[in-house]
Design a protein around this motif. Structure first.
Motif, PDB file in Angstrom:
ATOM      1  N   ILE A 205      -4.378   7.247  16.704  1.00  0.00           N
ATOM      2  CA  ILE A 205      -5.609   6.684  16.146  1.00  0.00           C
ATOM      3  C   ILE A 205      -6.364   7.835  15.501  1.00  0.00           C
ATOM      4  O   ILE A 205      -6.569   8.883  16.116  1.00  0.00           O
ATOM      5  N   PHE A 206      -6.770   7.635  14.235  1.00  0.00           N
ATOM      6  CA  PHE A 206      -7.496   8.655  13.482  1.00  0.00           C
ATOM      7  C   PHE A 206      -8.937   8.222  13.266  1.00  0.00           C
ATOM      8  O   PHE A 206      -9.248   7.023  13.172  1.00  0.00           O
ATOM      9  N   HIS A 207      -9.805   9.218  13.190  1.00  0.00           N
ATOM     10  CA  HIS A 207     -11.219   9.009  12.884  1.00  0.00           C
ATOM     11  C   HIS A 207     -11.543   9.706  11.567  1.00  0.00           C
ATOM     12  O   HIS A 207     -11.147  10.853  11.350  1.00  0.00           O
ATOM     13  N   VAL A 208     -12.260   8.995  10.704  1.00  0.00           N
ATOM     14  CA  VAL A 208     -12.666   9.554   9.416  1.00  0.00           C
ATOM     15  C   VAL A 208     -14.179   9.683   9.421  1.00  0.00           C
ATOM     16  O   VAL A 208     -14.898   8.685   9.542  1.00  0.00           O
ATOM     17  N   SER A 209     -14.671  10.915   9.298  1.00  0.00           N
ATOM     18  CA  SER A 209     -16.111  11.163   9.333  1.00  0.00           C
ATOM     19  C   SER A 209     -16.771  10.703   8.048  1.00  0.00           C
ATOM     20  O   SER A 209     -16.269  10.955   6.950  1.00  0.00           O
TER      21      SER A 209
ATOM     22  N   VAL B 255      -5.087   3.202  12.576  1.00  0.00           N
ATOM     23  CA  VAL B 255      -3.921   3.461  13.413  1.00  0.00           C
ATOM     24  C   VAL B 255      -2.773   3.919  12.531  1.00  0.00           C
ATOM     25  O   VAL B 255      -2.568   3.405  11.422  1.00  0.00           O
ATOM     26  N   ASN B 256      -2.030   4.885  13.026  1.00  0.00           N
ATOM     27  CA  ASN B 256      -0.892   5.434  12.297  1.00  0.00           C
ATOM     28  C   ASN B 256       0.271   5.600  13.269  1.00  0.00           C
ATOM     29  O   ASN B 256       0.079   5.649  14.483  1.00  0.00           O
ATOM     30  N   THR B 257       1.462   5.702  12.729  1.00  0.00           N
ATOM     31  CA  THR B 257       2.638   5.969  13.537  1.00  0.00           C
ATOM     32  C   THR B 257       3.588   6.874  12.764  1.00  0.00           C
ATOM     33  O   THR B 257       3.606   6.862  11.524  1.00  0.00           O
ATOM     34  N   SER B 258       4.360   7.669  13.478  1.00  0.00           N
ATOM     35  CA  SER B 258       5.268   8.617  12.822  1.00  0.00           C
ATOM     36  C   SER B 258       6.427   7.917  12.121  1.00  0.00           C
ATOM     37  O   SER B 258       6.986   8.443  11.168  1.00  0.00           O
TER      38      SER B 258
ATOM     39  N   GLU C 141       0.811  -1.208   0.000  1.00  0.00           N
ATOM     40  CA  GLU C 141       0.000   0.000   0.000  1.00  0.00           C
ATOM     41  C   GLU C 141       0.851   1.268   0.000  1.00  0.00           C
ATOM     42  O   GLU C 141       0.377   2.335  -0.381  1.00  0.00           O
ATOM     43  N   GLN C 142       2.120   1.141   0.452  1.00  0.00           N
ATOM     44  CA  GLN C 142       3.015   2.297   0.547  1.00  0.00           C
ATOM     45  C   GLN C 142       2.321   3.471   1.276  1.00  0.00           C
ATOM     46  O   GLN C 142       2.215   4.576   0.751  1.00  0.00           O
ATOM     47  N   THR C 143       1.868   3.166   2.477  1.00  0.00           N
ATOM     48  CA  THR C 143       1.146   4.147   3.273  1.00  0.00           C
ATOM     49  C   THR C 143       1.608   4.084   4.720  1.00  0.00           C
ATOM     50  O   THR C 143       2.166   3.068   5.158  1.00  0.00           O
ATOM     51  N   ASP C 144       1.405   5.181   5.438  1.00  0.00           N
ATOM     52  CA  ASP C 144       1.742   5.190   6.860  1.00  0.00           C
ATOM     53  C   ASP C 144       0.655   4.552   7.709  1.00  0.00           C
ATOM     54  O   ASP C 144       0.854   4.324   8.907  1.00  0.00           O
ATOM     55  N   VAL C 145      -0.500   4.284   7.122  1.00  0.00           N
ATOM     56  CA  VAL C 145      -1.571   3.605   7.851  1.00  0.00           C
ATOM     57  C   VAL C 145      -1.145   2.161   8.101  1.00  0.00           C
ATOM     58  O   VAL C 145      -0.776   1.444   7.179  1.00  0.00           O
ATOM     59  N   ILE C 146      -1.183   1.745   9.357  1.00  0.00           N
ATOM     60  CA  ILE C 146      -0.730   0.394   9.697  1.00  0.00           C
ATOM     61  C   ILE C 146      -1.712  -0.624   9.135  1.00  0.00           C
ATOM     62  O   ILE C 146      -2.923  -0.523   9.321  1.00  0.00           O
ATOM     63  N   GLN C 147      -1.172  -1.601   8.429  1.00  0.00           N
ATOM     64  CA  GLN C 147      -1.965  -2.696   7.874  1.00  0.00           C
ATOM     65  C   GLN C 147      -1.912  -3.880   8.842  1.00  0.00           C
ATOM     66  O   GLN C 147      -0.866  -4.180   9.422  1.00  0.00           O
ATOM     67  N   TRP C 148      -3.042  -4.568   8.975  1.00  0.00           N
ATOM     68  CA  TRP C 148      -3.161  -5.615   9.983  1.00  0.00           C
ATOM     69  C   TRP C 148      -3.509  -6.963   9.361  1.00  0.00           C
ATOM     70  O   TRP C 148      -4.112  -7.035   8.284  1.00  0.00           O
ATOM     71  N   ASN C 149      -3.141  -8.000  10.074  1.00  0.00           N
ATOM     72  CA  ASN C 149      -3.559  -9.354   9.692  1.00  0.00           C
ATOM     73  C   ASN C 149      -4.965  -9.608  10.232  1.00  0.00           C
ATOM     74  O   ASN C 149      -5.270  -9.246  11.370  1.00  0.00           O
TER      75      ASN C 149
END
Length: 299
Positions: free
Chosen positions: A229-233, A277-280, A161-169
């Motif tokens: 943790i981010f929220h998307v409206s 979830v995101n991380t710097s 995905e090449q994104t900072d958003v953490i991908q989960w199993n």
């Protein structure tokens, strides 16, 4: 008797009755012993009153189970004989001039009997007010609330995905109930309500693509790592940071050290809202299942 002396004075001899002294001493002793015995009796009486008052107070403060009286028919006791298992626990008597039988007993005994009788006689005409609670006609009113927990970071998913958003199993056991879906690291809410949102990540002070020997200077490491943790409206698609945690490099002084960041809180989520979830510094994540998870459940 008076005698004259040489000087013309008259001396008077006084006779003392020595026989009165023993009687006076005996009277004094009797009075002392009487007072002593009286004080002892008074002390005994006082102690008895104190002990009796304490026992009375103890009994008065001890909780006593209440007694309940109901129509015997409502209890399922239509016959004149008390069942053997309830002998000594429930008493029967007529209600005044009427021919109705009234059964009395401790509340716990009465309720236990009514529940047992209702279970045995399902489908009969028992009129107990608690019978509907255990009747076969009762319907299940509680349902599993929506919840989800994804565990373990998908490194390949993040590279893809090449994104900072953490991908989960994810697995089938990651979701309970209905109303939550997962896609590209985001959990989407289908049923609005208040949710407890939580996350934990494990960080290692060396990038995933490096080994300890490849990192020669600690200056290349960040001073701190952030966990979000981010929220998307669902209304306007706006992303908002709702939870944040920060870990200092001082907590991991040596290369290869690990630290854990975790938090959680309750938020109201509308239908189709998303959380992720995101991380710097995602390259410093330690992708182990036991240290990384993300989830939420309806409260």
């Amino acid at each position: 008797m008076a005698d004259k002396t040489k000087n013309g004075y008259t001396s008077v001899k006084t006779n003392t009755d020595n026989g009165d002294r023993p009687a006076t001493k005996r009277s004094t002793k009797i009075a002392v012993w009487s007072l002593l015995i009286f004080n002892v009796l008074l002390l005994v009486a006082l102690l008895s009153l104190v002990i009796g008052w304490r026992e009375y107070r103890k009994k008065s403060l001890t909780p006593h189970e209440q007694t309940i009286c109901l129509n015997c028919t409502e209890m399922g006791l239509d016959g004149k004989e008390i069942p053997e298992e309830m002998a000594g626990k429930i008493t029967r008597d007529t209600n005044g001039n009427s021919k109705e039988w009234v059964c009395c007993g401790y509340t716990s005994d009465v309720l236990n009997w009514m529940v047992t009788k209702a279970i045995q006689d399902r489908g009969t005409s028992i009129k107990s007010s608690i019978y509907p609670l255990i009747s076969k006609e009762c319907k299940k009113t509680t349902q599993a609330k929506p919840s989800a927990q994804v565990t373990g970071i998908s490194v390949s998913g993040m590279e893809k995905e090449q994104t900072d958003v953490i991908q989960w199993n994810t697995t089938e056991s990651s979701f309970m109930g209905e109303g939550i879906t997962y896609k590209n690291g985001r959990l989407t809410i289908k049923q609005p309500g208040y949710y407890y949102i939580f996350s934990q990540i494990k960080l290692r002070n060396i990038p995933l693509s490096y080994s300890t020997s490849d990192v020669s200077a600690s200056e290349t490491l960040p001073n701190h790592w952030n966990h979000y943790i981010f929220h998307v409206s669902s209304e306007n698609g706006k992303e908002q940071k709702i939870l944040e945690s920060s870990k200092s490099r001082c907590e991991m002084p040596s290369l290869g050290d690990e630290t854990t960041s975790s938090f959680g809180a309750v938020f109201y989520l509308a239908e189709n809202d998303e959380v992720f979830v995101n991380t710097s510094h995602p390259q410093y994540l330690a992708p182990c299942e036991e240290g990384n998870h993300f989830g939420l459940y309806m409260t």
